[in-house]
Write a protein that holds these residues in place. Structure first.
Motif, PDB file in Angstrom:
ATOM      1  N   GLY A 190       0.827  -1.195   0.000  1.00 21.01           N
ATOM      2  CA  GLY A 190       0.000   0.000   0.000  1.00 21.01           C
ATOM      3  C   GLY A 190       0.864   1.247   0.000  1.00 21.01           C
ATOM      4  N   ARG A 191       0.543   2.148   0.900  1.00 22.63           N
ATOM      5  CA  ARG A 191       1.241   3.443   0.939  1.00 22.63           C
ATOM      6  C   ARG A 191       2.683   3.281   1.418  1.00 22.63           C
ATOM      7  NH1 ARG A 191       1.238   5.688   6.236  1.00 22.63           N
ATOM      8  NH2 ARG A 191       0.192   4.293   7.729  1.00 22.63           N
ATOM      9  N   LEU A 192       3.488   4.226   0.997  1.00 20.22           N
ATOM     10  CA  LEU A 192       4.873   4.296   1.470  1.00 20.22           C
ATOM     11  C   LEU A 192       4.867   4.931   2.852  1.00 20.22           C
ATOM     12  CD1 LEU A 192       7.950   4.063   1.006  1.00 20.22           C
ATOM     13  CD2 LEU A 192       7.848   6.296  -0.142  1.00 20.22           C
ATOM     14  N   MET A 193       5.355   4.210   3.854  1.00 24.66           N
ATOM     15  CA  MET A 193       5.290   4.684   5.230  1.00 24.66           C
ATOM     16  C   MET A 193       6.554   5.438   5.645  1.00 24.66           C
ATOM     17  SD  MET A 193       3.746   1.155   6.803  1.00 24.66           S
ATOM     18  CE  MET A 193       3.675   1.776   8.490  1.00 24.66           C
ATOM     19  N   VAL A 194       7.714   4.909   5.305  1.00 29.09           N
ATOM     20  CA  VAL A 194       8.986   5.506   5.713  1.00 29.09           C
ATOM     21  C   VAL A 194       9.966   5.379   4.550  1.00 29.09           C
ATOM     22  CG1 VAL A 194      10.917   5.442   7.346  1.00 29.09           C
ATOM     23  CG2 VAL A 194       8.599   4.879   8.128  1.00 29.09           C
ATOM     24  N   LEU A 195      10.744   6.432   4.320  1.00 31.45           N
ATOM     25  CA  LEU A 195      11.778   6.399   3.286  1.00 31.45           C
ATOM     26  C   LEU A 195      13.002   7.128   3.803  1.00 31.45           C
ATOM     27  CD1 LEU A 195      12.566   5.677   0.339  1.00 31.45           C
ATOM     28  CD2 LEU A 195      11.749   7.953  -0.312  1.00 31.45           C
ATOM     29  N   THR A 196      14.140   6.449   3.850  1.00 35.33           N
ATOM     30  CA  THR A 196      15.389   7.066   4.303  1.00 35.33           C
ATOM     31  C   THR A 196      16.480   6.769   3.298  1.00 35.33           C
ATOM     32  OG1 THR A 196      15.975   5.116   5.628  1.00 35.33           O
ATOM     33  CG2 THR A 196      14.792   6.902   6.744  1.00 35.33           C
ATOM     34  N   GLU A 197      17.413   7.701   3.185  1.00 39.60           N
ATOM     35  CA  GLU A 197      18.555   7.530   2.287  1.00 39.60           C
ATOM     36  C   GLU A 197      19.793   7.246   3.116  1.00 39.60           C
ATOM     37  OE1 GLU A 197      21.177  10.379  -0.638  1.00 39.60           O
ATOM     38  OE2 GLU A 197      18.996  10.411  -0.904  1.00 39.60           O
ATOM     39  N   GLU A 198      20.559   6.261   2.693  1.00 37.66           N
ATOM     40  CA  GLU A 198      21.770   5.895   3.410  1.00 37.66           C
ATOM     41  C   GLU A 198      22.964   6.635   2.842  1.00 37.66           C
ATOM     42  OE1 GLU A 198      22.227   1.638   3.361  1.00 37.66           O
ATOM     43  OE2 GLU A 198      21.116   1.479   5.231  1.00 37.66           O
ATOM     44  N   GLY A 199      23.917   6.935   3.742  1.00 40.57           N
ATOM     45  CA  GLY A 199      25.160   7.545   3.300  1.00 40.57           C
ATOM     46  C   GLY A 199      24.951   8.951   2.781  1.00 40.57           C
ATOM     47  N   GLY A 200      25.890   9.396   1.931  1.00 39.13           N
ATOM     48  CA  GLY A 200      25.833  10.740   1.367  1.00 39.13           C
ATOM     49  C   GLY A 200      26.486  10.750   0.008  1.00 39.13           C
ATOM     50  N   PRO A 201      26.666  11.922  -0.597  1.00 38.06           N
ATOM     51  CA  PRO A 201      27.306  11.999  -1.908  1.00 38.06           C
ATOM     52  C   PRO A 201      28.680  11.343  -1.901  1.00 38.06           C
ATOM     53  CG  PRO A 201      26.343  14.107  -1.298  1.00 38.06           C
ATOM     54  CD  PRO A 201      26.272  13.234  -0.083  1.00 38.06           C
ATOM     55  N   GLN A 202      28.954  10.584  -2.955  1.00 36.27           N
ATOM     56  CA  GLN A 202      30.232   9.886  -3.019  1.00 36.27           C
ATOM     57  C   GLN A 202      31.306  10.763  -3.631  1.00 36.27           C
ATOM     58  OE1 GLN A 202      27.662   8.157  -4.977  1.00 36.27           O
ATOM     59  NE2 GLN A 202      26.890   6.844  -3.379  1.00 36.27           N
ATOM     60  N   GLU A 203      32.486  10.618  -3.114  1.00 36.89           N
ATOM     61  CA  GLU A 203      33.639  11.283  -3.700  1.00 36.89           C
ATOM     62  C   GLU A 203      34.305  10.326  -4.684  1.00 36.89           C
ATOM     63  OE1 GLU A 203      34.776  14.326  -3.292  1.00 36.89           O
ATOM     64  OE2 GLU A 203      33.301  14.919  -1.799  1.00 36.89           O
ATOM     65  N   SER A 204      34.833  10.874  -5.759  1.00 32.17           N
ATOM     66  CA  SER A 204      35.576  10.033  -6.675  1.00 32.17           C
ATOM     67  C   SER A 204      36.823   9.496  -5.981  1.00 32.17           C
ATOM     68  CB  SER A 204      35.982  10.828  -7.920  1.00 32.17           C
ATOM     69  OG  SER A 204      34.852  11.313  -8.585  1.00 32.17           O
ATOM     70  N   VAL A 205      37.165   8.278  -6.301  1.00 34.12           N
ATOM     71  CA  VAL A 205      38.318   7.652  -5.662  1.00 34.12           C
ATOM     72  C   VAL A 205      39.591   8.175  -6.300  1.00 34.12           C
ATOM     73  CG1 VAL A 205      39.478   5.472  -5.198  1.00 34.12           C
ATOM     74  CG2 VAL A 205      36.987   5.591  -5.140  1.00 34.12           C
ATOM     75  N   ALA A 206      40.497   8.651  -5.468  1.00 28.99           N
ATOM     76  CA  ALA A 206      41.787   9.119  -5.961  1.00 28.99           C
ATOM     77  C   ALA A 206      42.775   7.965  -5.961  1.00 28.99           C
ATOM     78  CB  ALA A 206      42.313  10.250  -5.081  1.00 28.99           C
ATOM     79  N   PHE A 207      43.792   8.040  -6.813  1.00 32.02           N
ATOM     80  CA  PHE A 207      44.816   7.017  -6.804  1.00 32.02           C
ATOM     81  C   PHE A 207      46.180   7.673  -6.868  1.00 32.02           C
ATOM     82  CE2 PHE A 207      43.538   7.705 -11.178  1.00 32.02           C
ATOM     83  CZ  PHE A 207      44.728   7.778 -11.874  1.00 32.02           C
ATOM     84  N   SER A 208      47.175   6.981  -6.366  1.00 33.55           N
ATOM     85  CA  SER A 208      48.518   7.535  -6.283  1.00 33.55           C
ATOM     86  C   SER A 208      49.290   7.255  -7.564  1.00 33.55           C
ATOM     87  CB  SER A 208      49.270   6.949  -5.088  1.00 33.55           C
ATOM     88  OG  SER A 208      48.614   7.294  -3.892  1.00 33.55           O
ATOM     89  N   ARG A 209      50.163   8.155  -7.887  1.00 35.46           N
ATOM     90  CA  ARG A 209      50.993   7.989  -9.075  1.00 35.46           C
ATOM     91  C   ARG A 209      52.330   8.683  -8.820  1.00 35.46           C
ATOM     92  NH1 ARG A 209      50.098   7.348 -14.645  1.00 35.46           N
ATOM     93  NH2 ARG A 209      47.854   7.307 -14.253  1.00 35.46           N
ATOM     94  N   ALA A 210      53.401   7.968  -9.015  1.00 33.55           N
ATOM     95  CA  ALA A 210      54.740   8.560  -8.896  1.00 33.55           C
ATOM     96  C   ALA A 210      55.250   8.844 -10.300  1.00 33.55           C
ATOM     97  CB  ALA A 210      55.683   7.620  -8.161  1.00 33.55           C
ATOM     98  N   TYR A 211      55.956   9.944 -10.464  1.00 33.58           N
ATOM     99  CA  TYR A 211      56.421  10.319 -11.797  1.00 33.58           C
ATOM    100  C   TYR A 211      57.690  11.137 -11.633  1.00 33.58           C
ATOM    101  CZ  TYR A 211      55.902  11.751 -16.693  1.00 33.58           C
ATOM    102  OH  TYR A 211      56.070  11.942 -18.032  1.00 33.58           O
ATOM    103  N   ALA A 212      58.727  10.782 -12.324  1.00 29.11           N
ATOM    104  CA  ALA A 212      59.978  11.525 -12.219  1.00 29.11           C
ATOM    105  C   ALA A 212      60.717  11.428 -13.548  1.00 29.11           C
ATOM    106  CB  ALA A 212      60.855  10.982 -11.098  1.00 29.11           C
TER     107      ALA A 212
END
Length: 240
Positions: A190-212
């Motif tokens: 029937g009707r929607l009784m409760v609605l919750t959102e988990e977590g929050g906005p995601q950040e893009s995953v950073a990765f390490s890189r060495a360069y010389a």
């Protein structure tokens, strides 16, 4: 079995359900009849900008000499980045450090190693709004004296707008699951009784890189696409 004994036995069994299973369950206790499920919605989008940290490390026989050499190298690096069209607001110093370097210990040496010189590092975090130019910029940064590159990550100018597209998909997914569970239990939602959102906005995953060292050609930087996901917990009323 007396009603009170049945209720105690039911609650005991419910408590034994794992947290993951508890997200998707049918409830029928007295007049409270509902089904609670999780729903997930995702959208994909190419990133709007890249963020990377570049820096220079210099050495000298004393702290003053190392600092002077590093200041010249860091100024040259920042000037190059600005000349490539990156505005000052997108260039931020993220780390400045100075530390001694020590002479190599000899076998059997019992005294502390002597200070041989000093090392100074200056790193700046740069936001590149045109992702396609990132590889060329890194190549030129190395030519201007950069000897460390790390923390490359990607982001979106308006992640909330992208997540707004995923939210209706998450609710629809929750409703689909609820209908399946309700139908299996001989009921309808029937009707929607409760609605919750988990977590929050995601950040893009950073990765390490060495360069010389200088490179014969710009390094390939593949931005790909990010997947932004919204997870909701929805509780629907059960009807006959």
């Amino acid at each position: 079995m007396r009603p009170s004994s049945f209720l105690i036995a039911f609650l005991t069994a419910l408590a034994a359900v794992s947290p993951a299973r508890a997200l998707e369950r049918l409830i029928d206790i007295s007049n409270d009849r509902w089904v609670e499920v999780s729903g997930e919605g995702s959208v994909t989008a190419a990133p709007d900008f890249a963020r990377v940290t570049v820096g220079v490390t210099s050495t000298g026989r004393n702290a003053g000499e190392a600092m002077a050499a590093n200041a010249n190298a860091a100024n040259a690096l920042v000037s190059l980045i600005k000349a490539e069209g990156v505005p000052p607001a997108d260039i931020q110093t993220s780390d400045v450090s100075i530390s001694p370097t020590f002479a190599q210990s000899t076998p059997g040496q019992t005294t502390s190693p002597a200070i041989a010189g000093y090392s100074v590092s200056n790193n700046v975090t740069v936001v590149v709004r045109d992702v396609s130019r990132l590889g060329a910029l890194l190549d030129k940064a190395v030519g201007a004296g950069a000897n460390s590159i790390y923390g490359i990550g990607f982001g979106h100018n308006n992640p909330s707008a992208l997540l707004d597209k995923a939210r209706p998909l998450a609710v629809a997914d929750a409703r689909r699951k609820a209908e399946i569970y309700a139908g299996a239990g001989g009921a309808r939602i029937g009707r929607l009784m409760v609605l919750t959102e988990e977590g929050g906005p995601q950040e893009s995953v950073a990765f390490s890189r060495a360069y010389a060292g200088a490179a014969p050609s710009p390094p390939p930087i593949e931005a790909g696409e990010d997947r932004l996901t919204v997870t909701v917990i929805a509780r629907f009323e059960l009807t006959q």
